[in-house]
Write a protein that holds these residues in place. Structure first.
Motif, PDB file in Angstrom:
ATOM      1  N   GLU A  52       5.941   7.484   8.463  1.00 13.38           N
ATOM      2  CA  GLU A  52       4.508   7.743   8.412  1.00 13.38           C
ATOM      3  C   GLU A  52       4.007   7.736   6.972  1.00 13.38           C
ATOM      4  O   GLU A  52       2.934   7.189   6.669  1.00 13.38           O
ATOM      5  CB  GLU A  52       4.186   9.078   9.085  1.00 13.38           C
ATOM      6  N   ARG A  55       3.657   4.250   5.660  1.00 15.16           N
ATOM      7  CA  ARG A  55       2.719   3.377   6.367  1.00 15.16           C
ATOM      8  C   ARG A  55       1.703   2.705   5.458  1.00 15.16           C
ATOM      9  O   ARG A  55       1.410   1.518   5.620  1.00 15.16           O
ATOM     10  CB  ARG A  55       2.011   4.147   7.479  1.00 15.16           C
ATOM     11  N   ASN A  58       2.943  -0.546   4.156  1.00 13.70           N
ATOM     12  CA  ASN A  58       3.348  -1.586   5.100  1.00 13.70           C
ATOM     13  C   ASN A  58       2.456  -2.807   4.917  1.00 13.70           C
ATOM     14  O   ASN A  58       1.242  -2.730   5.032  1.00 13.70           O
ATOM     15  CB  ASN A  58       3.232  -1.062   6.536  1.00 13.70           C
ATOM     16  N   ILE A  65       8.277  -3.224   5.274  1.00 10.63           N
ATOM     17  CA  ILE A  65       7.573  -2.320   4.366  1.00 10.63           C
ATOM     18  C   ILE A  65       7.836  -2.709   2.923  1.00 10.63           C
ATOM     19  O   ILE A  65       8.982  -2.860   2.503  1.00 10.63           O
ATOM     20  CB  ILE A  65       8.013  -0.871   4.622  1.00 10.63           C
ATOM     21  N   SER A 262       2.547  11.497   2.498  1.00 13.34           N
ATOM     22  CA  SER A 262       1.939  10.428   1.705  1.00 13.34           C
ATOM     23  C   SER A 262       1.392  10.993   0.397  1.00 13.34           C
ATOM     24  O   SER A 262       0.882  12.119   0.351  1.00 13.34           O
ATOM     25  CB  SER A 262       0.800   9.763   2.482  1.00 13.34           C
TER      26      SER A 262
END
Length: 456
Positions: A52, A55, A58, A65, A262
């Motif tokens: 996550e 992400r 990506n 990724i 993140s």
């Protein structure tokens, strides 16, 4: 061989905690740079968090990724139920110990049977996951033990675990030096010391005891995320540990390092607007928990410094009861000179829990520390910082166990204003970089030895 490439396939297995995932992800990137193929095995919840957080990187194409080329991310169950508290280390350790070895064995068998990838030649396993080493070796996979903390911590375990009782029963205060030149340690602050019930400490103690023995028995080599000049006495006393650190991949290599959350890109923009070496960086790792009063005292102490600060606050950093109104008012008062974000490195001073990754990050950037250890090996790391390297100061707790706002502000001012600390931090930074130098650096040469072994 046939349709698959000739790259040597390595399984990398961390313990399911941020301080273990990050250095092994950094190591994985360096292995990929040397031509290895890596399968990185997280437990399911950690895998989901890492993916996550990745992400935003990506690229949406066939390449997967960005920055993770050559690393295959897979997951296995951790043995806990969906609603179980994975911050309960005793419960987490018990689940991992029961469940993960069988899944690692299954993954090795399935990879070999599929023919879609080279079979695993090596398991580079966190020593805290050494319960999986026997399963690997019986299937013909060689094992390298990876120790994510200090060499002194590993040495302490190998010396003390066989002959002492769990720290939950050790109430004696004071400290002692295990071997000459080693950081001092307190009986109530051993590497297996965790918060919670004594039975939880006993589970962690038993795990470490078993893992030390499994590592000695099954690992062909033990590598450590440290460097010779940081721990000369420890490496002299324990010459079987190979230093390859300080590991990093997020700076020069610009690779993801397996963060669970993140990053907030605003922190970079905010830092760019601050004067050089003016910001107090505050981070307490992935497991430290503060109650409401301690959280507020820390916040008020940062405000009291009058300095810009960058504070990493996890969603679960404080126990219930923190008033949103109080928090909003605090943010309003510090607006313009304080940010509360998810991740970044310090510029002037590092208020830290003294986890080894944070310690190595501060060291290689020449940043002084305000030390606030929480548990496990962090007390040993504090001893290095404050007593041996002398690159920081420790906060003092009051009689009620609380570190006051005045104490926070005072220690920040002392550390930032101490030129001796600043000079020693710069010297240690230079030593760390020299150890990584291609021109005779000890960690660089040790990493080459490690790579040569993997290629045998």
């Amino acid at each position: 061989m046939g349709s698959v490439t000739e790259a040597i396939h390595v399984m990398v297995l961390p313990f399911p905690a941020q301080g273990h995932v990050t250095p092994l992800m950094e190591l994985s990137h360096h292995l990929v740079e040397r031509g290895f193929e890596v399968t990185f095995v997280n437990t399911e919840l950690i895998h989901a968090q890492v993916m996550e957080a990745l992400r935003p990187a990506n690229n949406g194409g066939a390449g997967g990724i960005k920055g993770m080329e050559g690393i295959h991310m897979v997951s296995v169950p951790d043995g806990l139920a969906e609603g179980d508290d994975r911050r309960d280390l005793g419960k987490l350790v018990d689940g991992v110990r029961r469940c993960v070895p069988g899944y690692v064995e299954q993954l090795i068998r399935e990879t070999e049977a599929s023919g879609k990838a080279n079979k695993f030649k090596w398991l580079v396993g966190d020593v805290t996951m050494a319960m999986c080493f026997e399963a690997a070796t019986k299937l013909g996979v060689r094992v390298s033990g990876f120790w994510p903390a200090s060499a002194a911590c590993y040495g302490t375990m190998t010396k003390l675990v066989p002959m002492v009782i769990p720290a939950g029963s050790a109430k004696r205060h004071g400290s002692f030096e295990l071997l000459p030149g080693m950081p001092k340690i307190c009986p109530s602050q051993m590497p297996w010391s965790i918060d919670g019930a004594p039975e939880g400490q006993e589970v962690v103690y038993n795990l470490l005891s078993e893992n030390v023995q499994a590592t000695i028995r099954f690992a062909d080599i033990i590598i450590c995320n440290s460097f010779l000049d940081a721990e000369p006495a420890a490496f002299e006393h324990f010459p079987n540990i190979l230093s390859i650190g300080p590991l990093f991949a997020d700076g020069e290599l610009r690779k993801p390092v397996g963060q669970f959350l993140s990053e907030d890109a605003r922190s970079l923009q905010w830092l760019d607007a601050q004067p050089d070496r003016s910001v107090v960086y505050v981070a307490f790792g992935s497991l430290t928990i503060f109650d409401q009063r301690q959280f507020e005292e820390l916040a008020l102490g940062l405000e009291l410094t009058g300095r810009p600060f960058l504070w990493v606050v996890r969603p679960d950093f404080t126990t219930g009861g923190l008033s949103k109104a109080w928090f909003d008012e605090f943010q309003g008062r510090v607006a313009g000179r304080g940010m509360i974000v998810l991740a970044h490195r310090a510029v002037a001073c590092f208020v830290s829990h003294c986890g080894w990754n944070s310690t190595m990050e501060g060291v290689r950037n020449g940043v002084p520390f305000v030390c606030w250890p929480y548990f496990c090996d962090q007390h040993l790391d504090r001893s290095y910082i404050c007593d041996i390297w002398r690159t920081g100061l420790e906060v003092s707790h009051g009689d009620n166990g609380i570190v006051t706002k005045e104490e926070v502000s005072s220690k920040v001012d002392q550390v930032i204003g101490d030129q001796g600390i600043a000079e020693r931090a710069r010297t240690l930074k230079d030593a760390a970089r020299n150890c990584l130098s291609e021109k005779g650096g000890s960690s660089y040469e040790n990493f080459n030895k490690f790579v040569d072994l993997l290629r045998e």
